[in-house]
Scaffold this motif. Structure first.
Motif, short mmCIF file in Angstrom:
data_model
loop_
_atom_site.label_atom_id
_atom_site.label_comp_id
_atom_site.label_asym_id
_atom_site.label_seq_id
_atom_site.Cartn_x
_atom_site.Cartn_y
_atom_site.Cartn_z
N PRO A 194 0.83 -1.21 0.00
CA PRO A 194 0.00 0.00 0.00
C PRO A 194 0.86 1.27 0.00
O PRO A 194 1.86 1.33 0.72
N GLU A 195 0.44 2.23 -0.79
CA GLU A 195 1.22 3.47 -0.87
C GLU A 195 1.30 4.19 0.47
O GLU A 195 2.28 4.88 0.75
N ASP A 196 0.27 4.00 1.29
CA ASP A 196 0.27 4.70 2.58
C ASP A 196 0.96 3.89 3.68
O ASP A 196 0.93 4.28 4.84
N ASN A 197 1.56 2.76 3.31
CA ASN A 197 2.28 1.98 4.32
C ASN A 197 3.53 1.33 3.73
O ASN A 197 3.68 0.10 3.73
N PRO A 198 4.45 2.16 3.24
CA PRO A 198 5.68 1.57 2.68
C PRO A 198 6.51 0.91 3.77
O PRO A 198 6.45 1.32 4.94
N LEU A 199 7.24 -0.12 3.37
CA LEU A 199 8.07 -0.82 4.36
C LEU A 199 9.28 0.05 4.73
O LEU A 199 9.96 0.59 3.87
N PHE B 38 -7.99 -12.22 2.98
CA PHE B 38 -7.51 -12.73 4.27
C PHE B 38 -8.65 -13.40 5.03
O PHE B 38 -9.82 -13.11 4.81
N PHE B 39 -8.24 -14.29 5.92
CA PHE B 39 -9.13 -15.19 6.64
C PHE B 39 -9.62 -16.27 5.67
O PHE B 39 -9.58 -16.10 4.45
N TRP B 40 -10.09 -17.37 6.26
CA TRP B 40 -10.57 -18.50 5.44
C TRP B 40 -11.75 -18.09 4.56
O TRP B 40 -12.00 -18.70 3.51
N ASP B 41 -12.50 -17.07 5.02
CA ASP B 41 -13.67 -16.66 4.24
C ASP B 41 -13.42 -15.36 3.47
O ASP B 41 -14.35 -14.79 2.90
N GLY B 42 -12.21 -14.87 3.48
CA GLY B 42 -11.86 -13.70 2.68
C GLY B 42 -12.57 -12.42 3.08
O GLY B 42 -12.78 -11.54 2.25
N ARG B 43 -12.90 -12.29 4.35
CA ARG B 43 -13.74 -11.15 4.73
C ARG B 43 -12.99 -9.83 4.79
O ARG B 43 -13.62 -8.78 4.95
N THR B 44 -11.69 -9.85 4.67
CA THR B 44 -10.96 -8.60 4.51
C THR B 44 -10.05 -8.71 3.28
O THR B 44 -9.62 -9.80 2.91
N THR B 45 -9.82 -7.57 2.70
CA THR B 45 -8.99 -7.56 1.48
C THR B 45 -7.68 -6.82 1.68
O THR B 45 -6.94 -6.63 0.72
N SER B 46 -7.40 -6.39 2.89
CA SER B 46 -6.08 -5.81 3.15
C SER B 46 -5.52 -6.41 4.43
O SER B 46 -6.26 -6.75 5.36
N LEU B 47 -4.22 -6.54 4.44
CA LEU B 47 -3.55 -7.12 5.60
C LEU B 47 -3.75 -6.24 6.83
O LEU B 47 -3.98 -6.74 7.94
N GLU B 48 -3.69 -4.94 6.62
CA GLU B 48 -3.88 -4.02 7.74
C GLU B 48 -5.25 -4.21 8.38
O GLU B 48 -5.39 -4.21 9.61
N GLU B 49 -6.25 -4.39 7.53
CA GLU B 49 -7.61 -4.57 8.02
C GLU B 49 -7.73 -5.90 8.76
O GLU B 49 -8.42 -6.01 9.77
N GLN B 50 -7.07 -6.91 8.24
CA GLN B 50 -7.12 -8.23 8.87
C GLN B 50 -6.58 -8.18 10.29
O GLN B 50 -7.13 -8.78 11.21
N ILE B 51 -5.49 -7.44 10.47
CA ILE B 51 -4.80 -7.43 11.76
C ILE B 51 -5.67 -6.78 12.84
O ILE B 51 -5.53 -7.08 14.03
N LEU B 52 -6.58 -5.93 12.43
CA LEU B 52 -7.46 -5.28 13.42
C LEU B 52 -8.26 -6.29 14.24
O LEU B 52 -8.53 -6.07 15.41
N GLU B 53 -8.62 -7.40 13.61
CA GLU B 53 -9.64 -8.25 14.21
C GLU B 53 -9.19 -9.07 15.43
O GLU B 53 -9.87 -9.05 16.47
N PRO B 54 -8.09 -9.80 15.36
CA PRO B 54 -7.78 -10.70 16.48
C PRO B 54 -7.52 -9.99 17.80
O PRO B 54 -7.82 -10.54 18.86
N VAL B 55 -6.98 -8.78 17.76
CA VAL B 55 -6.67 -8.08 19.01
C VAL B 55 -7.94 -7.81 19.81
O VAL B 55 -8.01 -8.06 21.01
#
Lengths: 375, 259
Positions: free
Chosen positions: A55-60, A126-143
């Motif tokens: 993502p352009e807003d999250n360069p490594l 991301f996730f087995w059901d693909g409910r998020t389409t960005s890694l950043e968004e995925q990481i929000l959930e488990p916490v």
């Protein structure tokens, strides 16, 4: 004279803003200065891999990746300080959970097996059901998920802002400032840092990779298994085009050496899809019932148990499932040979397939010190 | 005096900028004409009626059939001018009829045209011995762009995926697999629309067409018919003739209308 006065006021204001904008950083702990530009991270894309979309807003950045590693392994991001992301994504298990279901801090268990985190920077959902389409968004959930780490994000942010403290020795305000510049610690920045770290978890040094690069040879059974992997399944007398193969490559595509096409399929595990409808739970489309994301096969020998619900403990069981053809249903993938007698693989062929799958194990990746718990 | 000098300098700057802005926008006598654009709206039909992926239909032999996945590469798309020259407007696209509103918009030179054509599948030079990882990820032949549409380096890309379920008798559950995967260089076909009325591409103007694909016509045509019970599967990377029969039938399954 008037213009000159206004100019001086403007310059003074800019200096004031630039100084106070760094207020969250303790000047004593900022070396280099916290408003210094973070160091770009030189991500090495392995041979035959596709480019990675970042993502352009999250360069490594070096600082961001290191912060992400600290946060990935940070137990204070769980309500009772006992779990980190790494608790369910163990390096020794290919960054997956060796338990069928992961257990959260309350003792609650989910209904799916934690997916392996490997080459996830190339994943398109991301996730087995693909409910998020960005890694950043995925990481929000488990916490914040009550059955996982169960820590509301506002509390997580407060803990990080108040560090170092009794629960963590890391000076997170300084770390965030170095990674992202001046500004508050936020949930967004936290997920961005973890995402940066996860994008560096690249496995590309398995025996198969070495063979692909011409650095080693595959044993006869391994190569025979690779050929099985690439052949169409089924008896050609029953299944047109069948080649008595394993029919693995359609879904676990070797394109870009990802060993997944990251699409969603019903691979014939069940004939009914309650309580877990898979992708249909996200799309609401009945035709998506029982469809789950195709996982990568990289490090598959390490990442047992298998399938979205971890029902199979061994790769032998997995191979036997595909060999059987699976359970018919209205959404089962047409690649499955459920109505034509299965793959009809012999014991030797199954053994060859297993030998090939074992060549996808990358021990250098799972033991890489850059990915281990730094706390 | 110093103050007056600064004032004059600033005014001169403004005049120079204004001059550049004015002359910079003036078309030069030999400047090429700004092209227009052409849009192709692809629409899925079943025997002349609009339909959607996932809907149950009836084939020419009375079998209930449901198409769950219908994707195809088209490459290239070209238009023919009145001098008989074919001009490429799009090199390669992947149509996914499971996604509503498949459109391709491309720039086109100003002029008058009398035909449109596209290749169904991929020309040999971009089919086999290609590494999908060599493309940017937003390209239809890239690893993510071709997800599910790539066989192997040697066998290349799947040109057409026509997948679903059917039942052998009306009223039965649709559980039999229908899986037509057509590819190989020999399966490449060209769909040509010869237009009775020429169309003009005007500078900066959009010209749009609707292209209907009749999924039922993939199974039956004037020259051939496929019984999905007898022939439910093909992966013609292995050289089966069924894939080429399907491509021949699909070659005649298109209809183009001007919007």
């Amino acid at each position: 004279m008037m213009i000159s006065k206004q100019l001086h006021t403007l310059i003074a204001s800019l200096i004031l803003i630039s100084l106070t904008g760094c207020e969250r950083c303790n000047p004593d702990s900022c070396d280099p200065p916290c408003d210094a530009i973070a160091t770009p991270y030189a991500l090495e894309i392995p041979p035959f891999f596709p480019p990675m979309d970042i993502p352009e807003d999250n360069p490594l950045t070096v600082e961001g990746v290191e912060l992400g590693r600290l946060l990935f392994w940070e137990k204070s991001l769980s309500a009772d300080g006992t779990m980190s992301c790494g608790s369910c994504h163990l390096p020794s298990a290919g960054f997956a959970d060796p338990n069928q279901y992961s257990t959260g801090i309350t003792g609650a268990q989910g209904v799916r097996n934690a997916m392996a985190i490997v080459n996830i920077g190339w994943s398109t959902s991301f996730f087995w059901d693909g409910r998020t389409t960005s890694l950043e968004e995925q990481i929000l959930e488990p916490v914040s998920h009550p059955d996982e780490m169960a820590l509301p994000w506002d509390e997580a942010v407060t803990r990080l802002q108040n560090a170092p403290n009794a629960t963590t020795q890391i000076d997170y305000p300084s770390r965030f400032a170095h990674a992202f510049g001046p500004g508050d610690i936020t949930a967004e920045r936290t997920t961005q840092a973890i995402a940066q770290f996860l994008r560096t978890l690249i496995s590309a040094n398995s025996k198969f990779d070495q063979w692909r690069r011409g650095e080693t040879t595959l044993a006869d059974d391994e190569f025979a298994g690779y050929e099985m992997f690439l052949r169409e399944g089924g008896d050609p007398e029953v299944t047109p085009g069948g080649q008595f193969g394993g029919d693995c490559f359609h879904c676990h595509s070797e394109a870009g050496l990802q060993f997944s096409d990251y699409l969603f399929r019903n691979n014939g595990l069940d004939s009914v899809f309650t309580p877990d409808p898979g992708l249909a739970g996200v799309t609401g489309n009945a035709l998506d019932s029982g469809r789950f994301k195709t996982p990568t096969l990289r490090n598959v020998a390490l990442s047992a148990p298998y399938m979205h619900d971890g029902r199979f403990q061994t790769l032998e069981e997995v191979i036997e499932h595909y060999n059987s053809g699976g359970v018919p249903s209205t959404t089962i993938d047409p690649f499955m040979k459920y109505n034509s007698g299965g793959l009809t693989l012999s014991a030797v062929q199954k053994g060859n397939l297993l030998a090939f799958l074992n060549t996808l194990t990358d021990t250098a990746f799972v033991s890489d010190p850059r990915f281990q718990d730094p706390h | 005096m110093e103050k007056h000098k600064n004032f004059f300098t600033i005014r001169l700057d403004i005049l120079v900028i204004a001059f550049l802005l004015l002359v910079g926008c003036r078309p030069q006598p030999n400047e090429p004409e700004i092209p227009g654009s052409i849009r192709l709206d692809f629409n899925l039909q079943w025997n002349g009626e609009d339909c959607a992926v996932g809907a149950v239909q009836t084939d020419h032999l009375g079998h209930p059939v449901r198409i769950d996945n219908l994707q195809m590469y088209i490459a290239p798309i070209e238009i023919r001018n009145e001098r008989g020259e074919w001009l490429e407007i799009n090199d390669v696209a992947l149509l996914d009829f499971g996604v509503h509103g498949q459109k391709i918009t491309a720039a086109a030179d100003v002029g008058t045209y009398n035909a449109i054509r596209f290749g169904m599948g991929l020309p040999a030079e971009i089919n086999t011995d290609i590494d999908p990882a060599s493309y940017a990820n937003d390209h239809p032949l890239s690893v993510p762009g071709s997800a599910g549409m790539f066989w192997t380096w040697s066998s290349g890309y799947v040109f057409v995926k026509y997948e679903g379920k059917f039942a052998t008798e009306s009223g039965e559950q649709l559980i039999e697999p229908l899986s037509y995967h057509c590819g190989t260089d020999a399966s490449y076909r060209t769909v040509v629309f010869e237009l009775e009325d020429v169309f003009a591409i005007e500078s900066q103007e959009l010209t749009a067409f609707t292209i209907d694909f009749n999924a039922a016509a993939a199974l039956v045509g004037e020259q051939d018919a496929i019984d999905i019970v007898e022939d439910p599967v093909t992966h013609n990377a292995q050289g089966t003739v069924l894939g080429e029969r399907l491509m021949d039938l699909m070659d005649d399954a298109w209809n183009l209308t001007r919007q």
